[in-house]
Design a protein around this motif. Structure first.
Motif, PDB file in Angstrom:
ATOM      1  N   SER A  56      41.402  10.386  45.783  1.00 40.09           N
ATOM      2  CA  SER A  56      39.868  10.173  46.403  1.00 40.09           C
ATOM      3  C   SER A  56      38.917  10.593  45.363  1.00 40.09           C
ATOM      4  O   SER A  56      39.000  11.913  45.140  1.00 40.09           O
ATOM      5  CB  SER A  56      39.865  10.826  47.774  1.00 40.09           C
ATOM      6  N   ALA A  57      37.837   9.877  45.004  1.00 37.25           N
ATOM      7  CA  ALA A  57      36.800  10.602  44.338  1.00 37.25           C
ATOM      8  C   ALA A  57      36.048  11.596  45.178  1.00 37.25           C
ATOM      9  O   ALA A  57      35.645  12.509  44.362  1.00 37.25           O
ATOM     10  CB  ALA A  57      35.753   9.446  44.319  1.00 37.25           C
ATOM     11  N   LYS A  58      36.211  11.826  46.248  1.00 41.73           N
ATOM     12  CA  LYS A  58      35.344  12.877  47.123  1.00 41.73           C
ATOM     13  C   LYS A  58      36.444  14.247  47.033  1.00 41.73           C
ATOM     14  O   LYS A  58      37.753  13.997  47.442  1.00 41.73           O
ATOM     15  CB  LYS A  58      35.365  12.547  48.742  1.00 41.73           C
ATOM     16  N   PRO A  59      35.655  15.241  46.403  1.00 37.38           N
ATOM     17  CA  PRO A  59      36.733  16.479  46.129  1.00 37.38           C
ATOM     18  C   PRO A  59      36.808  17.335  47.609  1.00 37.38           C
ATOM     19  O   PRO A  59      36.090  16.945  48.562  1.00 37.38           O
ATOM     20  CB  PRO A  59      35.862  17.374  45.344  1.00 37.38           C
ATOM     21  N   ILE A  64      36.379  22.472  45.528  1.00 37.08           N
ATOM     22  CA  ILE A  64      34.782  23.009  45.396  1.00 37.08           C
ATOM     23  C   ILE A  64      34.945  24.460  45.264  1.00 37.08           C
ATOM     24  O   ILE A  64      34.229  25.153  44.180  1.00 37.08           O
ATOM     25  CB  ILE A  64      34.234  22.453  46.562  1.00 37.08           C
ATOM     26  N   ALA A  65      35.735  25.192  45.913  1.00 41.61           N
ATOM     27  CA  ALA A  65      35.838  26.640  45.994  1.00 41.61           C
ATOM     28  C   ALA A  65      36.510  27.035  44.526  1.00 41.61           C
ATOM     29  O   ALA A  65      35.904  27.877  44.042  1.00 41.61           O
ATOM     30  CB  ALA A  65      36.919  27.108  47.030  1.00 41.61           C
ATOM     31  N   LYS A  66      37.432  26.225  44.209  1.00 38.73           N
ATOM     32  CA  LYS A  66      37.911  26.578  42.812  1.00 38.73           C
ATOM     33  C   LYS A  66      37.043  26.642  41.581  1.00 38.73           C
ATOM     34  O   LYS A  66      36.700  27.434  40.767  1.00 38.73           O
ATOM     35  CB  LYS A  66      39.132  25.863  42.458  1.00 38.73           C
ATOM     36  N   GLU A  67      36.294  25.201  41.839  1.00 37.98           N
ATOM     37  CA  GLU A  67      35.280  25.210  40.751  1.00 37.98           C
ATOM     38  C   GLU A  67      34.084  26.224  40.712  1.00 37.98           C
ATOM     39  O   GLU A  67      33.680  26.727  39.701  1.00 37.98           O
ATOM     40  CB  GLU A  67      34.544  23.680  40.732  1.00 37.98           C
TER      41      GLU A  67
END
Length: 371
Positions: A56-59, A64-67
């Motif tokens: 899915s294109a939605k993270p 998000i937390a890792k990034e």
């Protein structure tokens, strides 16, 4: 016999191609099946290569937390490079007051000596192990006993006093507080951990969790206690971990020194075996009516001039609202705060500051009693 048949009698077949008959000739079953197999084999379609599974294109929240933490680490490294070859702006990354607390003088000198070493952010590793942090010494200053035991009428003002040393928090949390918190209050009570080069492994995340916690006003009474514990354990639990004082916390436990039989406060804090702070919690209702239970459950004569303490601090909750009280006599209390709404970020900051000062005042009470 027809005329055509009569003409062809005795003639040999020629090489000329005969016209196909309009009648369908019978084909033996065995030959037909073999022909079908050959045709099928000649027209086999090659298997398509397996297509890669598309995500899915939605993270996800985890992505998000890792990034986010990856970017945070990169920013910290870039900040550290800015300080290479430069002298720090101050010998004390966290401003530490000196000469105020004689009882914590040794701890104060240890902190000052460690800060005077001239270390900057570039001298520290990206992550700060508890063995390398100055959390224990910082907590001794933050939770230092009040210089005097305030009178009941002065408790309200003393609970709102600024902290004796700022609490290190991450820059993104600090920036969230900026638009809604008075600048003087923010700068006095908090500092940016990345700038001072010291992240307290327990205090910093505990305070940040209390400030950013969700679901404050939903769920059962037990769920709301879980939210309130983010503040109580985040502040008082950290003091319990780092102070020499024998601090114990409990919930719905029997307490006989100052509490009537068969009555169990929702929250209890004892220091050196003495009850110093308690709470009554409800999912909803009139918060002042709930607060009345604090004094109704007290043993007669347990506070006051002839009591075990001059007064007992407590709090009452109704959903997300909190009210601090000072019980100074039988069935007599003073409100020590406005009604705090934990749905509001400024009130969460107030809650953190007041709980730190609860520890400081109650420590002063115990010291005065033991003299």
């Amino acid at each position: 016999m027809t005329e055509l048949q009569t003409e062809n009698v005795g003639k040999t077949p020629t090489t000329a191609k005969a016209k196909p008959s309009r009648m369908r000739q019978a084909v033996p079953a065995k030959s037909y099946r073999r022909s079908v197999r050959l045709v099928a084999k000649a027209h086999v379609v090659p298997e398509a290569a397996p297509q890669p599974v598309r995500r899915s294109a939605k993270p996800t929240t985890v992505d998000i937390a890792k990034e986010f933490y990856s970017r945070l680490e990169d920013i910290s490294k870039q900040l550290s490079l800015l300080t290479v070859g430069q002298s720090p702006p101050s010998s004390l990354p966290i401003p530490i007051p000196t000469g105020k607390f004689a009882k914590d003088k040794a701890a104060e000198e240890a902190v000052v000596a460690s800060f005077d070493s001239g270390k900057t952010l570039s001298d520290e590793p990206p992550l700060y192990p508890i063995t390398d942090s100055r959390e224990k010494d910082i907590c001794r200053l933050i939770f230092a006993p009040a210089s005097t035991v305030p009178k009941p009428k002065d408790v309200r003002a003393r609970l709102r006093e600024n902290l004796s040393a700022p609490i290190p928090i991450h820059h993104f949390v600090y920036n969230l507080l900026k638009p809604v918190i008075d600048a003087e209050v923010l700068e006095t009570n908090f500092c940016i951990a990345e700038e001072v080069g010291n992240i307290c492994p327990k205090l910093t995340p505990s305070v940040e969790r209390a400030l950013m916690i969700n679901n404050v006003n939903v769920g059962t009474e037990a769920m709301q206690q879980h939210v309130l514990d983010a503040f109580l354990m985040g502040i008082i639990g950290t003091a319990q971990d780092h102070l020499a004082t024998n601090i114990k916390v409990d919930r719905n436990a029997a307490e006989s020194s100052m509490t009537m039989p068969q009555c169990r406060p929702d929250y209890l804090l004892t220091m050196n075996g003495q009850l110093v702070f308690k709470g009554e919690e409800k999912k909803g209702g009139d918060i002042r009516h709930i607060a009345q239970e604090l004094s109704d459950k007290m043993l007669p004569g347990s506070v006051g001039k002839t009591g075990k303490l001059d007064y007992l601090l407590g709090y009452a909750t109704s959903g997300s609202r909190v009210l601090f009280e000072c019980i100074y006599s039988d069935h007599a209390m003073l409100e020590c705060s406005n009604i705090i709404d934990l749905l509001k970020l400024p009130d969460r900051v107030t809650m953190v500051i007041m709980l730190v000062n609860v520890v400081r005042i109650t420590r002063a009470q115990i010291l005065a009693k033991e003299k």
